[in-house]
Scaffold this motif. Structure first.
Motif, PDB file in Angstrom:
ATOM      1  N   PHE A   1       0.807  -1.221   0.000  1.00  0.00           N
ATOM      2  CA  PHE A   1       0.000   0.000   0.000  1.00  0.00           C
ATOM      3  C   PHE A   1       0.844   1.277   0.000  1.00  0.00           C
ATOM      4  O   PHE A   1       0.301   2.358  -0.182  1.00  0.00           O
ATOM      5  N   MET A   2       2.144   1.169   0.183  1.00  0.00           N
ATOM      6  CA  MET A   2       2.976   2.370   0.163  1.00  0.00           C
ATOM      7  C   MET A   2       2.925   3.054  -1.200  1.00  0.00           C
ATOM      8  O   MET A   2       3.082   4.271  -1.300  1.00  0.00           O
ATOM      9  N   GLY A   3       2.704   2.289  -2.259  1.00  0.00           N
ATOM     10  CA  GLY A   3       2.662   2.860  -3.599  1.00  0.00           C
ATOM     11  C   GLY A   3       1.296   3.312  -4.053  1.00  0.00           C
ATOM     12  O   GLY A   3       1.181   4.078  -5.014  1.00  0.00           O
ATOM     13  N   GLY A   4       0.235   2.831  -3.386  1.00  0.00           N
ATOM     14  CA  GLY A   4      -1.100   3.228  -3.808  1.00  0.00           C
ATOM     15  C   GLY A   4      -2.159   2.239  -3.385  1.00  0.00           C
ATOM     16  O   GLY A   4      -1.867   1.166  -2.838  1.00  0.00           O
ATOM     17  N   PRO A   5      -3.425   2.571  -3.641  1.00  0.00           N
ATOM     18  CA  PRO A   5      -4.551   1.758  -3.165  1.00  0.00           C
ATOM     19  C   PRO A   5      -4.608   0.374  -3.805  1.00  0.00           C
ATOM     20  O   PRO A   5      -4.170   0.174  -4.939  1.00  0.00           O
ATOM     21  N   MET A   6      -5.196  -0.533  -3.077  1.00  0.00           N
ATOM     22  CA  MET A   6      -5.383  -1.906  -3.544  1.00  0.00           C
ATOM     23  C   MET A   6      -6.854  -2.279  -3.496  1.00  0.00           C
ATOM     24  O   MET A   6      -7.582  -1.890  -2.582  1.00  0.00           O
ATOM     25  N   ASP A   7      -7.277  -3.054  -4.466  1.00  0.00           N
ATOM     26  CA  ASP A   7      -8.596  -3.674  -4.444  1.00  0.00           C
ATOM     27  C   ASP A   7      -8.460  -5.005  -3.708  1.00  0.00           C
ATOM     28  O   ASP A   7      -8.303  -6.054  -4.315  1.00  0.00           O
ATOM     29  N   TYR A   8      -8.509  -4.941  -2.375  1.00  0.00           N
ATOM     30  CA  TYR A   8      -8.258  -6.116  -1.543  1.00  0.00           C
ATOM     31  C   TYR A   8      -9.487  -7.002  -1.395  1.00  0.00           C
ATOM     32  O   TYR A   8      -9.379  -8.164  -1.036  1.00  0.00           O
ATOM     33  N   THR A   9     -10.669  -6.468  -1.657  1.00  0.00           N
ATOM     34  CA  THR A   9     -11.956  -7.165  -1.540  1.00  0.00           C
ATOM     35  C   THR A   9     -12.230  -7.668  -0.119  1.00  0.00           C
ATOM     36  O   THR A   9     -12.376  -8.861   0.113  1.00  0.00           O
ATOM     37  N   PRO A  10     -12.321  -6.753   0.844  1.00  0.00           N
ATOM     38  CA  PRO A  10     -12.657  -7.157   2.214  1.00  0.00           C
ATOM     39  C   PRO A  10     -14.154  -7.429   2.367  1.00  0.00           C
ATOM     40  O   PRO A  10     -14.915  -7.408   1.398  1.00  0.00           O
ATOM     41  N   GLY A  11     -14.581  -7.663   3.601  1.00  0.00           N
ATOM     42  CA  GLY A  11     -16.006  -7.772   3.900  1.00  0.00           C
ATOM     43  C   GLY A  11     -16.578  -9.163   3.814  1.00  0.00           C
ATOM     44  O   GLY A  11     -17.780  -9.329   3.589  1.00  0.00           O
ATOM     45  N   ILE A  12     -15.750 -10.197   3.992  1.00  0.00           N
ATOM     46  CA  ILE A  12     -16.283 -11.563   4.012  1.00  0.00           C
ATOM     47  C   ILE A  12     -16.889 -11.833   5.391  1.00  0.00           C
ATOM     48  O   ILE A  12     -16.217 -11.705   6.416  1.00  0.00           O
ATOM     49  N   PHE A  13     -18.167 -12.194   5.410  1.00  0.00           N
ATOM     50  CA  PHE A  13     -18.875 -12.456   6.667  1.00  0.00           C
ATOM     51  C   PHE A  13     -19.011 -13.949   6.961  1.00  0.00           C
ATOM     52  O   PHE A  13     -19.010 -14.353   8.117  1.00  0.00           O
ATOM     53  N   LYS A  14     -19.183 -14.753   5.924  1.00  0.00           N
ATOM     54  CA  LYS A  14     -19.242 -16.203   6.142  1.00  0.00           C
ATOM     55  C   LYS A  14     -17.802 -16.699   6.116  1.00  0.00           C
ATOM     56  O   LYS A  14     -17.206 -16.894   5.054  1.00  0.00           O
ATOM     57  N   LEU A  15     -17.231 -16.892   7.292  1.00  0.00           N
ATOM     58  CA  LEU A  15     -15.789 -17.072   7.432  1.00  0.00           C
ATOM     59  C   LEU A  15     -15.336 -18.521   7.356  1.00  0.00           C
ATOM     60  O   LEU A  15     -14.136 -18.792   7.246  1.00  0.00           O
ATOM     61  N   THR A  16     -16.273 -19.455   7.389  1.00  0.00           N
ATOM     62  CA  THR A  16     -15.965 -20.876   7.248  1.00  0.00           C
ATOM     63  C   THR A  16     -17.062 -21.529   6.408  1.00  0.00           C
ATOM     64  O   THR A  16     -18.150 -20.981   6.235  1.00  0.00           O
ATOM     65  N   ASN A  17     -16.761 -22.733   5.894  1.00  0.00           N
ATOM     66  CA  ASN A  17     -17.743 -23.528   5.136  1.00  0.00           C
ATOM     67  C   ASN A  17     -18.372 -22.749   3.982  1.00  0.00           C
ATOM     68  O   ASN A  17     -19.582 -22.805   3.762  1.00  0.00           O
ATOM     69  N   TYR A  18     -17.538 -22.037   3.232  1.00  0.00           N
ATOM     70  CA  TYR A  18     -18.050 -21.257   2.107  1.00  0.00           C
ATOM     71  C   TYR A  18     -17.622 -21.817   0.752  1.00  0.00           C
ATOM     72  O   TYR A  18     -17.947 -21.240  -0.274  1.00  0.00           O
ATOM     73  N   GLU A  19     -16.861 -22.929   0.757  1.00  0.00           N
ATOM     74  CA  GLU A  19     -16.441 -23.538  -0.505  1.00  0.00           C
ATOM     75  C   GLU A  19     -16.581 -25.053  -0.381  1.00  0.00           C
ATOM     76  O   GLU A  19     -16.758 -25.587   0.712  1.00  0.00           O
ATOM     77  N   PRO A  20     -16.553 -25.779  -1.497  1.00  0.00           N
ATOM     78  CA  PRO A  20     -16.963 -27.188  -1.505  1.00  0.00           C
ATOM     79  C   PRO A  20     -16.208 -28.095  -0.540  1.00  0.00           C
ATOM     80  O   PRO A  20     -16.801 -29.009   0.037  1.00  0.00           O
ATOM     81  N   THR A  21     -14.907 -27.875  -0.353  1.00  0.00           N
ATOM     82  CA  THR A  21     -14.153 -28.801   0.490  1.00  0.00           C
ATOM     83  C   THR A  21     -14.434 -28.604   1.971  1.00  0.00           C
ATOM     84  O   THR A  21     -14.246 -29.523   2.771  1.00  0.00           O
ATOM     85  N   GLY A  22     -14.879 -27.410   2.349  1.00  0.00           N
ATOM     86  CA  GLY A  22     -15.098 -27.108   3.754  1.00  0.00           C
ATOM     87  C   GLY A  22     -13.823 -26.947   4.550  1.00  0.00           C
ATOM     88  O   GLY A  22     -13.856 -26.769   5.774  1.00  0.00           O
ATOM     89  N   LYS A  23     -12.675 -26.956   3.865  1.00  0.00           N
ATOM     90  CA  LYS A  23     -11.385 -26.877   4.550  1.00  0.00           C
ATOM     91  C   LYS A  23     -10.841 -25.453   4.635  1.00  0.00           C
ATOM     92  O   LYS A  23      -9.964 -25.171   5.438  1.00  0.00           O
TER      93      LYS A  23
END
Length: 697
Positions: free
Chosen positions: A523-545
């Motif tokens: 971030f020292m060079g400029g803004p990033m599109d980091y995509t924050p704001g994930i609320f479902k923090l577990t079990n959100y993809e098929p493997t569940g891992k």
């Protein structure tokens, strides 16, 4: 009010000069230039009585011509002072002071060649910038840079926060080690394996004597990105440029100059984050009327693709040859995320929560045949899939006050994209798209070029210029890391160029310390599109891992600690609907600011930042920690004296822990003033977010 003061002293000499020293305006930093008896230019940097950089070499090698690294003599010395204040189109503060002392040393090669180069140094209170310049001169016009000899020789074996110096990717987890222990070999390469002791900039260093040093570059134009080679024995750093397909570094024509090499220095970590040195070394905005540039939040059809719920492609790969070029013959696979009904769902959610943008990836034909094929003709950027109704969605979104954000994945074929940009941007203008996210996944075409080489650096700048000409804002992914060019091209809102939140969807993820390192590095060079704001923090993809390595409250805090004028609420609408009280902070938090204060920070450990909303007496605070729980005291003396505020505190809840109980949070409210103080209890991998809104006195 803007003010400027300039004083110039010119000395023409025909012999080697004595050492030349200039100081920062506050006299804490001292830059000394020396030309050795052998005609070798060197510089050193001190902070008070402490050494920042020992005598370090300078120079540029030119192919088939004498080097600008030795056998030189001083032809002229100029010094000046500068002090003005400028207003960014958007940013972390309303105004920025640009105050420095400058030394320009003109060096000349020995006769009969006699070519000249200017070494220009600018010393600010927060650090140093310097670059190489070639004035217009007889007999020296076109030249090829074969190497750069810039050194950063350090006085001790500092603690470093680093990623491998990959020519094609910045998407690595950070390693924290002493410089003497730098070794990229055990790290799995993402695209192009880095040399064992080559690291990327920005490089963050912490000295045992209390100094913090950050090395990067500013205004990267028409030149390859600078990596750093670490000499693990002498603890010296030296520049290493990204080569082109035939091994050359840069093709230049005088008059020309390199990017600025930057060294930010402070005796405390918050001052590093507050530095505006890199922005100050960039040229002013080229956009006369920037009123069409709108920092914004957005949601999007994206996270469901990252987590495997949906896909970018409309059909299966095996169906491509059957369809030929008639995309209506494609057989739908039933998993295409960018379909009209699904996009309307995101538009409805955005409208209900005052989110101005919806990003739609996978809307256009070509995704069946795009990745790892190193093909020229994959996307045309104007042809939608059969289930994506462009005009219908434009009308639907406009009626609800929402803009759809265009997506242009190039599959690494920059040549194909450049051929089609005029048509693509006309398509956007015709259909009401005001913003575009570009992508460069895969190996670059022209073949043999690198993401961070001169050809692609110029492509990114051309893209910023072309989108600006069409009144389009741009967010570039898989690009070279930023160097402050958002000042010159303020329509260039953000880049990716780092390991973002998406890695939590398909890899081991980002460690809890990751977001406490990024502001000191990428971030020292400029803004990033980091995509924050994930609320479902577990079990959100098929493997569940997989899991996100933060608490929910920390995801909220990232909207403040990770600055960007383009912030995504990255999760799915249904996941937000389960926590609408917490989502209220995302709905409220601005993306453009009048003031920013770094209240507490330590790279790799914690950050607490507070910002004042643009044009309002509202403040927003974010506080995050690494894997360690901690208590963070906060004085509220940044608030307007005499004014009462309602503080809405979004904090880690009872038993919150990024591993054991990430979704636990609590929301409390209290009235505070500038004389109040809070103690924030941050869980392991946790955080806190606070909004301060004025109430009656």
């Amino acid at each position: 009010m803007t003010k400027a003061f300039l004083f110039v002293l010119g000395i023409a000499v025909a012999v080697d000069a004595h050492a030349q020293t200039i100081h920062s305006p506050n006299h804490k930093l001292a830059l000394t230039f020396v030309l050795s008896a052998a005609g070798e230019p060197t510089y050193q940097l001190n902070y008070g009585t402490k050494t920042v950089l020992k005598p370090s070499g300078l120079g540029i090698d030119v192919k088939n011509q004498p080097s600008f690294a030795k056998g030189l003599m001083v032809a002229r010395i100029d010094s000046s002072q500068h002090d003005d204040t400028w207003t960014p189109v958007w940013g972390e503060t309303k105004t920025i002071r640009n105050h420095y002392q400058e030394l320009a040393v003109t060096l000349q090669q020995a006769a009969p060649v006699g070519h000249r180069v200017v070494l220009r140094f600018r010393v600010f209170d927060d650090g140093l910038g310097f670059r190489y310049e070639w004035p217009q001169q007889a007999g020296f016009t076109y030249f090829v840079v074969s190497g750069e000899r810039t050194e950063f020789n350090l006085p001790a074996d500092h603690k470093a926060f680093w990623i491998p110096g990959d020519f094609d990717s910045n998407e690595y987890a950070y390693t924290t080690s002493r410089l003497s222990a730098v070794n990229t070999t055990p790290i799995e390469p993402i695209q192009e394996r880095a040399a064992p002791q080559r690291v990327q900039t920005p490089l963050m260093l912490k000295a045992d004597n209390g100094l913090y040093v950050n090395i990067h570059e500013a205004a990267l134009v028409n030149y390859p990105a600078m990596m750093l080679h670490v000499d693990t024995k002498t603890i010296g750093l030296s520049s290493e440029l990204v080569p082109d397909a035939v091994g050359n570094m840069a093709y230049l024509q005088a008059p020309e100059h390199t990017p600025w090499r930057t060294v930010v220095v402070a005796d405390n970590a918050p001052a590093v984050l507050a530095s505006k040195l890199i922005l100050n070394l960039n040229e002013p905005s080229t956009i006369a009327d920037p009123s069409w540039i709108k920092p914004q939040k957005f949601v999007g059809v994206w996270w469901e693709m990252q987590t495997g719920k949906a896909g970018w492609n409309y059909a299966d790969t095996s169906n491509i040859k059957l369809a030929g070029t008639d995309w209506n013959k494609l057989k739908p696979n039933g998993r295409h995320g960018a379909n009209t009904a699904n996009v309307k769902r995101y538009i409805d959610f955005a409208a209900a929560h005052h989110i101005p943008g919806v990003l739609v990836e996978g809307w256009n034909v070509g995704w069946e045949d795009w990745v790892n094929n190193w093909k020229e003709e994959v996307f045309d950027f104007v042809t939608p899939y059969p289930d994506f109704a462009v005009d219908e969605l434009r009308t639907y979104a406009a009626a609800r006050g929402v803009n759809i954000i265009m997506h242009h994945e190039t599959s690494g074929s920059a040549t194909n994209y450049e051929r089609r940009q005029e048509d693509a941007y006309k398509f956007m203008n015709d259909h009401g798209y005001t913003s575009v996210k570009t992508g460069y996944v895969g190996k670059i075409i022209p073949r043999g070029e690198h993401h961070d080489g001169q050809w692609m650096v110029n492509h990114y700048v051309r893209t910023a210029q072309k989108t600006a000409a069409s009144h389009i804002m741009v967010d570039m992914h898989e690009s070279v890391r930023p160097t402050g060019l958002q000042r010159t091209y303020p329509n260039w809102l953000a880049c990716e160029a780092a390991r973002g939140n998406e890695f939590n969807a398909f890899s081991e993820g980002n460690a809890p310390e990751h977001e406490t390192i990024l502001p000191f590095t990428r971030f020292m060079g400029g803004p990033m599109d980091y995509t924050p704001g994930i609320f479902k923090l577990t079990n959100y993809e098929p493997t569940g891992k997989r899991r996100v390595h933060t608490t929910l409250a920390k995801q909220l805090a990232l909207y403040v600690t990770l600055y960007s004028p383009l912030q995504m609420a990255a999760d799915l609408p249904e996941n937000y609907n389960a926590y609408l009280d917490a989502f209220k902070f995302i709905e409220d938090v601005p993306v453009d600011w009048d003031d920013t204060r770094i209240l507490a920070a330590e790279p790799g450990d914690y950050i607490t930042t507070v910002r004042r909303a643009k044009g309002k007496d509202e403040w927003y605070l974010g506080s995050i920690t690494d894997e360690n729980a901690r208590q963070q005291p906060v004085k509220l003396d940044f608030l307007t004296p005499g004014q009462r505020y309602e503080a809405t505190i979004y904090a880690d809840g009872k038993g919150a822990d990024w591993q054991k109980n990430p979704a636990s949070y609590q929301i409390t409210k209290q009235v505070v003033t500038s004389k109040s103080a809070l103690v924030l209890k941050l869980a392991a991998g946790g955080g806190a977010a606070i909004s301060f809104k004025p109430v009656g006195k």
